[in-house]
Motif scaffolding. Structure first.
Motif, mmCIF file in Angstrom:
data_model
loop_
_atom_site.group_PDB
_atom_site.id
_atom_site.type_symbol
_atom_site.label_atom_id
_atom_site.label_comp_id
_atom_site.label_asym_id
_atom_site.label_seq_id
_atom_site.Cartn_x
_atom_site.Cartn_y
_atom_site.Cartn_z
ATOM 1 N N ASP A 23 0.807 -1.232 0.000
ATOM 2 C CA ASP A 23 0.000 0.000 0.000
ATOM 3 C C ASP A 23 0.836 1.276 0.000
ATOM 4 O O ASP A 23 0.367 2.316 -0.455
ATOM 5 C CB ASP A 23 -0.956 0.013 1.196
ATOM 6 C CG ASP A 23 -2.069 -1.014 1.051
ATOM 7 O OD1 ASP A 23 -2.382 -1.392 -0.098
ATOM 8 O OD2 ASP A 23 -2.620 -1.448 2.083
ATOM 9 N N GLU A 24 2.057 1.203 0.483
ATOM 10 C CA GLU A 24 2.916 2.395 0.434
ATOM 11 C C GLU A 24 3.645 2.513 -0.907
ATOM 12 O O GLU A 24 4.140 3.576 -1.252
ATOM 13 C CB GLU A 24 3.910 2.410 1.591
ATOM 14 C CG GLU A 24 4.959 1.334 1.544
ATOM 15 C CD GLU A 24 5.776 1.214 2.815
ATOM 16 O OE1 GLU A 24 7.021 1.167 2.710
ATOM 17 O OE2 GLU A 24 5.175 1.153 3.901
ATOM 18 N N THR A 25 3.672 1.420 -1.669
ATOM 19 C CA THR A 25 4.364 1.399 -2.951
ATOM 20 C C THR A 25 3.427 1.610 -4.132
ATOM 21 O O THR A 25 3.758 2.331 -5.068
ATOM 22 C CB THR A 25 5.096 0.046 -3.128
ATOM 23 O OG1 THR A 25 5.939 -0.171 -1.998
ATOM 24 C CG2 THR A 25 5.918 0.027 -4.392
ATOM 25 N N ALA A 40 -0.617 2.286 -5.841
ATOM 26 C CA ALA A 40 -1.977 2.818 -5.730
ATOM 27 C C ALA A 40 -2.795 2.126 -6.809
ATOM 28 O O ALA A 40 -2.436 2.158 -7.987
ATOM 29 C CB ALA A 40 -1.990 4.328 -5.928
ATOM 30 N N ASN A 51 -2.097 10.173 -4.466
ATOM 31 C CA ASN A 51 -1.181 9.026 -4.478
ATOM 32 C C ASN A 51 0.196 9.370 -5.031
ATOM 33 O O ASN A 51 0.886 8.497 -5.565
ATOM 34 C CB ASN A 51 -1.806 7.895 -5.284
ATOM 35 C CG ASN A 51 -3.043 7.361 -4.623
ATOM 36 O OD1 ASN A 51 -2.961 6.708 -3.599
ATOM 37 N ND2 ASN A 51 -4.203 7.657 -5.189
ATOM 38 N N LYS A 55 3.595 7.115 -5.528
ATOM 39 C CA LYS A 55 3.280 5.694 -5.639
ATOM 40 C C LYS A 55 3.246 5.293 -7.108
ATOM 41 O O LYS A 55 3.070 6.126 -7.987
ATOM 42 C CB LYS A 55 1.924 5.378 -5.005
ATOM 43 C CG LYS A 55 1.893 5.572 -3.504
ATOM 44 C CD LYS A 55 0.550 5.163 -2.951
ATOM 45 C CE LYS A 55 0.493 5.342 -1.438
ATOM 46 N NZ LYS A 55 -0.810 4.884 -0.906
ATOM 47 N N THR A 56 3.375 4.016 -7.342
ATOM 48 C CA THR A 56 3.254 3.470 -8.686
ATOM 49 C C THR A 56 1.790 3.131 -8.915
ATOM 50 O O THR A 56 1.183 2.427 -8.101
ATOM 51 C CB THR A 56 4.115 2.199 -8.828
ATOM 52 O OG1 THR A 56 5.484 2.548 -8.569
ATOM 53 C CG2 THR A 56 3.994 1.600 -10.212
#
Length: 142
Positions: free
Chosen positions: A58-60, A62, A85, A88-89
């Motif tokens: 979830d931190e990497t 979206a 976001n 984020k990727t």
């Protein structure tokens, strides 16, 4: 003429060596340009994260709904999503669903799940100097 590259600041990787194997110009382009991630690479990164580091997903990433950017509403929705976001990727929802099916396939496989239980480190960065050439090299062990 491009500025010289200090190998101490930018150790070589397998990808950079592959670019150089094609030609020195390919290597220069490799180190100068930002590489765009292909859809297959994005899917692989998502599956890798879901399997090996699910707590960081979830931190990497979206999960991106479909936006019709031809409309004002779609453009506005995408802009809001992008701001919310940032960093984020973006992973399209259909690709997220496919990544989850692939993850499930791996974790539900008896042999694979036994191996995964033995994992103590993931994405371990290694850096070393090649004894033969003296070149600094770097890479990651999954």
């Amino acid at each position: 003429m491009p500025a010289p590259v200090d190998l101490k600041d930018r150790p070589l990787s397998s990808s950079s060596l592959n670019a150089f194997a094609r030609s020195p110009l390919h290597y220069v382009e490799y180190i100068k340009s930002k590489r765009k991630q292909s859809p297959d690479m994005l899917l692989g990164s998502a599956v890798d994260c879901l399997i090996l580091t699910p707590d960081r997903f979830d931190e990497t990433f979206a999960i991106s709904p479909k936006f019709n950017k031809a409309t004002k509403l779609g453009k506005s929705g995408y802009a809001d999503f992008s701001v919310k976001n940032k960093g984020k990727t973006f992973l399209p929802i259909d690709m997220f669903n496919k990544a989850n099916m692939m993850r499930d396939s791996v974790v539900n496989n008896e042999t694979a799940s036994e191996l995964l239980l033995k994992v103590t480190q993931t994405q371990k960065k290694i850096a070393f100097t090649d004894k033969k050439t003296g070149l600094p090299l770097t890479g990651f062990i999954d």
